[in-house]
Design a protein around this motif. Sequence first.
Motif, mmCIF file in Angstrom:
data_model
loop_
_atom_site.group_PDB
_atom_site.id
_atom_site.type_symbol
_atom_site.label_atom_id
_atom_site.label_comp_id
_atom_site.label_asym_id
_atom_site.label_seq_id
_atom_site.Cartn_x
_atom_site.Cartn_y
_atom_site.Cartn_z
ATOM 1 N N GLY A 69 0.797 -1.227 0.000
ATOM 2 C CA GLY A 69 0.000 0.000 0.000
ATOM 3 C C GLY A 69 0.826 1.271 0.000
ATOM 4 N N LYS A 70 2.005 1.231 0.635
ATOM 5 C CA LYS A 70 2.829 2.436 0.725
ATOM 6 C C LYS A 70 3.545 2.756 -0.584
ATOM 7 N N GLU A 71 3.381 1.904 -1.597
ATOM 8 C CA GLU A 71 3.920 2.230 -2.917
ATOM 9 C C GLU A 71 3.363 3.570 -3.414
ATOM 10 N N ARG A 72 2.111 3.845 -3.077
ATOM 11 C CA ARG A 72 1.510 5.100 -3.533
ATOM 12 C C ARG A 72 2.278 6.293 -2.979
ATOM 13 N N TYR A 73 2.673 6.197 -1.732
ATOM 14 C CA TYR A 73 3.383 7.306 -1.113
ATOM 15 C C TYR A 73 4.781 7.457 -1.711
ATOM 16 N N PHE A 74 5.431 6.332 -2.029
ATOM 17 C CA PHE A 74 6.768 6.392 -2.618
ATOM 18 C C PHE A 74 6.733 7.056 -3.993
ATOM 19 N N TRP A 75 5.823 6.612 -4.850
ATOM 20 C CA TRP A 75 5.754 7.174 -6.199
ATOM 21 C C TRP A 75 5.284 8.621 -6.174
ATOM 22 N N SER A 76 4.456 8.969 -5.209
ATOM 23 C CA SER A 76 4.053 10.367 -5.065
ATOM 24 C C SER A 76 5.237 11.223 -4.645
ATOM 25 N N LEU A 77 6.132 10.663 -3.833
ATOM 26 C CA LEU A 77 7.348 11.374 -3.469
ATOM 27 C C LEU A 77 8.217 11.627 -4.700
ATOM 28 N N LEU A 78 8.333 10.613 -5.568
ATOM 29 C CA LEU A 78 9.086 10.809 -6.811
ATOM 30 C C LEU A 78 8.438 11.883 -7.681
ATOM 31 N N ALA A 79 7.113 11.907 -7.704
ATOM 32 C CA ALA A 79 6.414 12.937 -8.481
ATOM 33 C C ALA A 79 6.737 14.323 -7.932
ATOM 34 N N ALA A 80 6.799 14.451 -6.611
ATOM 35 C CA ALA A 80 7.145 15.740 -6.008
ATOM 36 C C ALA A 80 8.561 16.165 -6.383
ATOM 37 N N VAL A 81 9.490 15.200 -6.401
ATOM 38 C CA VAL A 81 10.866 15.505 -6.810
ATOM 39 C C VAL A 81 10.891 15.949 -8.268
ATOM 40 N N GLY A 82 10.081 15.305 -9.111
ATOM 41 C CA GLY A 82 10.011 15.691 -10.514
ATOM 42 C C GLY A 82 9.495 17.111 -10.692
ATOM 43 N N ILE A 83 8.474 17.484 -9.914
ATOM 44 C CA ILE A 83 7.959 18.852 -9.976
ATOM 45 C C ILE A 83 9.046 19.847 -9.576
ATOM 46 N N PHE A 84 9.806 19.505 -8.545
ATOM 47 C CA PHE A 84 10.849 20.403 -8.037
ATOM 48 C C PHE A 84 11.965 20.601 -9.061
ATOM 49 N N VAL A 85 12.490 19.478 -9.583
ATOM 50 C CA VAL A 85 13.656 19.554 -10.462
ATOM 51 C C VAL A 85 13.276 20.025 -11.859
ATOM 52 N N MET A 86 12.322 19.310 -12.495
ATOM 53 C CA MET A 86 11.998 19.592 -13.900
ATOM 54 C C MET A 86 11.138 20.832 -14.060
ATOM 55 N N GLY A 87 10.299 21.100 -13.076
ATOM 56 C CA GLY A 87 9.424 22.257 -13.197
ATOM 57 C C GLY A 87 9.988 23.491 -12.528
#
Length: 383
Positions: free
Chosen positions: A95-113
Amino acid sequence: MSRHAESAPHSTGRPDQEEGKDQEDGRTAVTVFVALGANLVIALAKLLGGLFAGSPALLSEAAHSVADSLNEIFLLASLKRSTRAPDSKHPFGYGKERYFWSLLAAVGIFVMGGCFSVFQGIEALRSGSSESHTGYVVGLVVLAVALVAEGSSLVRALLQVAGQARQTGRSLREAIRSADDPALRTVLAEDSTACFGVVLAMAGLGLHMITGEVRWEAWASMLIGALLVFVAYQLAKESRGQIIGEAADPALRRALMTFLAEQPEIDTVATLLSMRLGTRSTLVAARVDLVGGLDSEEVEEVLVRLKRTIRERWPLADQVFLDVTDASPRDRERARQERRRLDRAVDGEPGQDDGTGQDDGAGQDSEPGQDSRSGQGGAAREG
């Protein structure tokens, strides 16, 4: 009744009867797909328009849309991987996979955006670039189309949250603030930020066209970057807390504590701890002091009945552990304080528990010399 016989129906780690939750996951997947399709089209349009017009604000928005598109892929991966059945390496499921991938999405917003947008703004200030009238028009048209597309994706996400609000009897604002699905929460944050970012880009481009000074576009680009960095920080902070392990909602914790305290066989609920294992699974561990006069068979029957009833009433609480203990005066006082904190949290009073799992010592070991009634068959049994 043996422990094995009782635990078998729940060995999957998630209640299969939660068809409503599966349907909600399906709606979330559709919402993410809509956002992905919109972001891909918008990213291409912004990129071509930005290159043609030489607009830093438009290129910043293109980077924003590319980051969002990558993040939607992360979120789709989280929806798929988080529903896998438990195995020997992950007995509580994924179940915590959702939180891990959401963390990666946040990193993507920070770096790429965020970082790219700030860089584009600084470069625009240094170069002092200018645009043709055609470039302004192309840029504004692209941004207007992007605003419509981003707005449509945002409306889709808001409609899903509104449906959840109706089911739970909450207002739309409360449902948005308490959304526990990181995928849906990330889509909401991305789309709302994207709409605001497009408005900023249009304002910067328009002021550049009117005044002839590129600094307006440059500052718009840097503001977009700062906004993305802030959103990325907030999403990462929430995902971090959930990966580390957050307590269940205060209302659920109070309901569980009340249920246990009302049982005639329980004298005191010394401790009630919880941790969210995903959007559809919660671990509940309680230490209870039983009334005197119960033999080992009666204790066994009581614990089995309590665990079964908890799962039936609150399917989200699918991992239940009960430990029989002798509650000291300190344990009893600590339990009363915890109950008051939960009451304040649920009633919205000052000093409320924010639901982050801070139980203020409620889960500490008992005083020295305190014996657990393991001989009565109540020591840390998993259902």
